[in-house]
Design an enzyme around this catalytic site. Structure first.
Site, short mmCIF file in Angstrom:
data_model
loop_
_atom_site.label_atom_id
_atom_site.label_comp_id
_atom_site.label_asym_id
_atom_site.label_seq_id
_atom_site.Cartn_x
_atom_site.Cartn_y
_atom_site.Cartn_z
CG LEU A 75 -1.95 -1.20 1.18
CD1 LEU A 75 -2.81 -1.21 2.42
CD2 LEU A 75 -2.78 -1.22 -0.09
CB CYS A 76 4.47 1.94 -0.23
SG CYS A 76 5.05 1.77 1.44
CG HIS A 77 1.03 6.68 -2.19
ND1 HIS A 77 0.68 6.53 -0.86
CD2 HIS A 77 -0.12 6.96 -2.85
CE1 HIS A 77 -0.62 6.73 -0.73
NE2 HIS A 77 -1.14 6.99 -1.91
CG MET A 113 6.65 2.79 4.65
SD MET A 113 6.93 1.82 6.15
CE MET A 113 7.24 0.22 5.46
CD GLU A 114 9.32 5.35 0.26
OE1 GLU A 114 8.40 5.02 -0.51
OE2 GLU A 114 9.11 5.85 1.38
CG ASP A 128 23.47 -12.75 -0.55
OD1 ASP A 128 23.23 -13.98 -0.46
OD2 ASP A 128 23.80 -12.21 -1.62
#
Length: 158
Positions: A75-77, A113-114, A128
């Site tokens: 739901l992030c833009h 969020m970014e 990794d």
């Protein structure tokens, strides 16, 4: 407490409408840490890890991840980021590496969020690249440190 914005009045998930919100300069700073064996830490610190420049590759991975956040978080833009930077702090005493990300945009919604996604992917990239010698690494303490811009203004973690 405010209500959860990603649910409509009937409880269904939706993307928040930001169409009427003004564009403002927005900044978010997030952090996280990876802890590893002292031998692994030394390999990263001196650059002798077989796969190459671990922190350089993790930096690029974090930047790429910030640009793809809307593809990962439903739901992030999608945002037009104006700046993303990643800094790593190496702590020999605890054999840990802290990643701090600063993300910026000018737009109708924030970049928290970014910044958080960039931190996680950068730390996962370190994992990794080093897992062949240390599968017991621990990623922890990921959090938002501060944000500014928009209607809610400034916020800082305590």
């Amino acid at each position: 407490m405010n209500k959860l914005t990603h649910f409509d009045s009937s409880g269904q998930a939706h993307m928040v409408n930001v169409g009427d919100k003004p564009n403002t300069h927005r900044v978010a700073i997030a952090t996280g840490k990876i802890t590893m064996l002292p031998e692994t830490f030394k390999m990263v610190e001196v650059g002798t890890q077989k796969k190459g420049d671990v922190l350089g590759i993790a930096r690029i991975a974090g930047i790429q991840a910030s640009k793809r956040t809307a593809d990962l978080i439903p739901l992030c833009h999608p945002l037009s980021l104006t700046h993303v930077s990643l800094e790593f702090q190496l702590e020999e005493k605890t054999s840990s590496i802290t990643c701090q990300v600063r993300a910026e945009t000018t737009g109708p919604t924030g970049v928290e969020m970014e910044a958080l996604t960039a931190v996680q992917v950068a730390l996962l990239t370190i994992y990794d690249m080093c897992k062949a010698v240390d599968r017991g690494m621990v990623i922890s303490d990921t959090k938002l440190l501060e944000k500014s811009g928009g209607k809610s203004g400034e916020w800082k973690a305590t």
